[in-house]
Design an enzyme around this catalytic site. Structure first.
Site, PDB file in Angstrom:
ATOM      1  N   SER A   1      -0.437  27.464 -36.842  1.00  0.00           N
ATOM      2  CA  SER A   1       0.852  28.119 -36.584  1.00  0.00           C
ATOM      3  C   SER A   1       0.691  28.976 -35.341  1.00  0.00           C
ATOM      4  O   SER A   1       0.056  30.035 -35.387  1.00  0.00           O
ATOM      5  CB  SER A   1       1.241  28.998 -37.770  1.00  0.00           C
TER       6      SER A   1
ATOM      7  N   LYS B   1       8.575  26.662 -37.942  1.00  0.00           N
ATOM      8  CA  LYS B   1       7.642  27.499 -38.704  1.00  0.00           C
ATOM      9  C   LYS B   1       7.936  28.984 -38.449  1.00  0.00           C
ATOM     10  O   LYS B   1       7.946  29.791 -39.385  1.00  0.00           O
ATOM     11  CB  LYS B   1       6.195  27.178 -38.328  1.00  0.00           C
TER      12      LYS B   1
ATOM     13  N   LYS C   1       1.020  38.333 -37.852  1.00  0.00           N
ATOM     14  CA  LYS C   1       0.768  37.414 -36.726  1.00  0.00           C
ATOM     15  C   LYS C   1       2.016  36.555 -36.463  1.00  0.00           C
ATOM     16  O   LYS C   1       2.431  36.387 -35.311  1.00  0.00           O
ATOM     17  CB  LYS C   1      -0.416  36.499 -37.035  1.00  0.00           C
TER      18      LYS C   1
END
Lengths: 291, 291
Positions: free
Chosen positions: A94, A169, A237
Site C-alpha cells: 500500500s 486503497k 501511514k
C-alpha cells in the site's frame, strides 16, 4: 510458474505460502528465520532482488512503504535490473498512488507489465486467502494475474488504470479511519452524557449509522479490547498517503487531516501498536482522561 | 385510547395517522390544511396544547427543536397546564439531551410520566411505520408506551433513563454525518486522483469500509442525485445539538465540529435543502469548484 516474492513480512509470508501451495516455484529475497519455512516447502532463496527478477516470470512486491518499493525496484541490484521483456511486476504494497504511476511507466518502458494491487483484510485475511484486492493497470494484464490473486484473495476488483488500485486503497483507508473516529466520537459522547454506550450502539445498528466499523470496532470500544487488528501506526501511514496525495492534487480533505493528527496524538501517547479502534482513548484524553 | 399529538409536520402527520388507523382517538392542535385529513378520519381539533393535554391520557410531541418543545410544554396554555396525575408525555422530537433531562423532571414533578423517544428513518420511515425509535425513561413507562411505538416504528430500543433516547439520536446523527463526510472525502479523492468513483465504491463495498452510507449516500454522490432524503439544514440542527451538548460536557468532538462547519458552508452555498450526501459539493468547492 516461476514467481518472485519480495517482502516476507506478516502479510507477505502467508500470501507467498498460498502460491507455493498452489504449485508455483517461488523465488524469495532476504529469507530470514521467520520465512525459512517457505524455503523448507520448496521456495528458492535468491541473492538479490535482481536475481529474483531474473529467475521469475512474475515478480510480486509486498513492502512497507513507497521508498521501500522504489529502492527494491530501481535501487542497486534491484528488480528493474533483472527484468527482461514480457515479465510482469505486481506491487501489492500500500503506497503512494502518485509515485505508483511513475513506477508503472518506468517498468513498462522496459517492455514489461505493471499492476498495482494493494489489499485490505489484514493478517487474518492474508492467512485465510480472503483478502480484498484492488487492482490498477491494463485489463489484459489484470486477466494474466487474476489466477494468482485468486489464490490470495476473494474480493478482487479491477478498478482502472495504473495507480487506481492504490487510489482505491487510500479511499478505503480514509473511510475506515474516519468512520472509526466517528464511532469513537459518538460512543464517547453517549458515555459522557450518561448513557450506556453498549445500548446506544445496539440501538443504532439497524439504521443509517450501521456499518462494519460500528459492528466490529464499535464493539472493541465498548469492551475496551484494543489488541490488533490493525495498528494505529500503520493506519497513520495510510492517512499520510492520503494527506500527501491531497496536497499533490490541491485537494482539501479536512476530516482526513484532522484524523491523521489524532493518530499522531495516539502514537505520542503510546497507542501506536494498539488496534485503530483505540482512537477513542485519544478522544478520552482530550476530554480529561479515561472515564 | 385518547392520545394527544402536537406537531403535524412532514413526520408527525403520518405518525398520527397510524395511531388513528389503529383505532385511537387523537386530539390535535393547530390543524391546518395539510392536516385536515386527520380530522376527516376522526381526529379532534383542540383549541390549545393545554386542551390537548386535558383531553388525552398520553400526549405525543413531534416538533422541530428544543425551544419549540419547551414552549409547547411550559408556555402559556401549554401541555403542563392541562396535565393531571398519571398522564404520560412522550417527546418524539429530536432535541437537546441536556434540556430533555430538565423537561422530564418538571413533568414528573406534576405526578406524570415522561419519555424521550426520538426517531430516525425520515419521512419514508414515518409513512411506512418503520421508524427506528430510541427511548429514554423508566422501564415500566416504556412498556406502557410500547404498543403505540409499534404502530409507528420497527426497531424500538429502550436505551436508558431520561435523556438517553435523545443522546442515542445525537450519537446516531454524529455517525451518519461524519460517515457521509468520510465517503465524500474518499470518493472526491478517487475522482481527483483520476479513478472512477463508481468502481472505487464497488471495490470497497465488501470490506471494512462497507456501510449503509457507502451503499445509499455513496451512490447518490456517484450519480449526483441530491433530492432529499434528509436535508443538510436539518442535519446541521442535529450537529449543533451535538456541539452544544459537547460544550456542556467539556467534551472535544473535533470531526463533529468540523462537519458542522462544512454544513454551514453547504447552506451558505445554497445546498441547505439538498440531501446530506450533497456535502460532497462543498468539498468540491474547496477543491476549486465542481469537476
Amino acid at each position: 510458474m516461476n514467481i518472485g516474492f519480495i517482502g516476507l513480512g506478516v502479510m507477505g509470508r502467508p500470501m507467498a505460502e498460498h502460491l507455493i501451495d498452489a504449485g508455483h516455484t517461488l523465488h524469495l529475497n532476504r529469507v530470514k528465520e521467520t520465512s525459512q519455512h517457505l524455503v523448507d516447502k520448496g521456495g528458492k532463496a535468491a541473492a538479490s532482488a535482481r536475481a529474483v527478477a531474473h529467475a521469475s516470470d512474475i515478480v510480486i512486491l509486498m513492502l512497507p512503504d513507497t521508498p521501500d518499493v522504489e529502492a527494491v525496484l530501481f535501487g542497486e541490484d534491484g528488480v528493474a535490473s533483472g527484468l527482461s521483456q514480457g515479465k510482469l511486476v505486481i506491487d501489492m504494497s500500500s503506497i503512494s498512488p502518485v509515485a505508483t504511476k511513475t513506477f508503472a511507466k518506468r517498468i513498462e518502458a522496459l517492455g514489461c507489465d505493471y499492476l498495482d494491487a494493494p489489499v485490505s483484510g489484514g493478517e487474518v485475511g492474508a492467512k485465510a486467502a480472503s483478502l480484498t484486492i484492488m487492482v490498477g493497470g491494463k485489463e489484459q494484464v489484470f486477466e494474466r494475474a487474476k489466477p494468482l490473486f485468486e489464490k490470495m484473495g476473494k474480493n478482487i476488483t479491477h478498478v482502472g488504470g495504473s495507480g487506481d488500485g492504490q487510489t482505491a486503497k487510500v479511499a478505503n483507508q480514509i473511510i475506515v479511519g474516519l468512520t472509526i473516529e466517528a464511532v469513537a466520537e459518538a460512543l464517547l459522547f453517549a458515555r459522557k452524557a450518561g448513557a450506556d454506550p453498549a445500548k446506544v450502539r445496539a440501538a443504532l445498528m439497524g439504521g443509517f449509522a450501521a456499518s462494519r466499523i460500528l459492528e466490529v470496532h464499535g464493539e472493541r470500544m465498548v469492551k475496551e479490547t484494543f489488541e490488533p487488528g490493525f495498528r494505529i501506526r500503520l493506519h497513520r501511514k495510510d492517512m499520510t498517503l492520503a494527506v500527501d496525495a491531497a496536497r499533490a492534487l490541491d485537494l482539501s480533505l479536512p476530516n482526513t487531516a484532522a484524523t491523521q493528527q489524532l493518530m499522531n496524538a495516539a502514537i505520542a501517547n503510546g497507542d501506536g501498536e494498539r488496534d485503530h479502534s483505540a482512537l477513542i482513548r485519544t478522544l478520552e484524553l482530550l476530554a480529561g482522561g479515561p472515564r
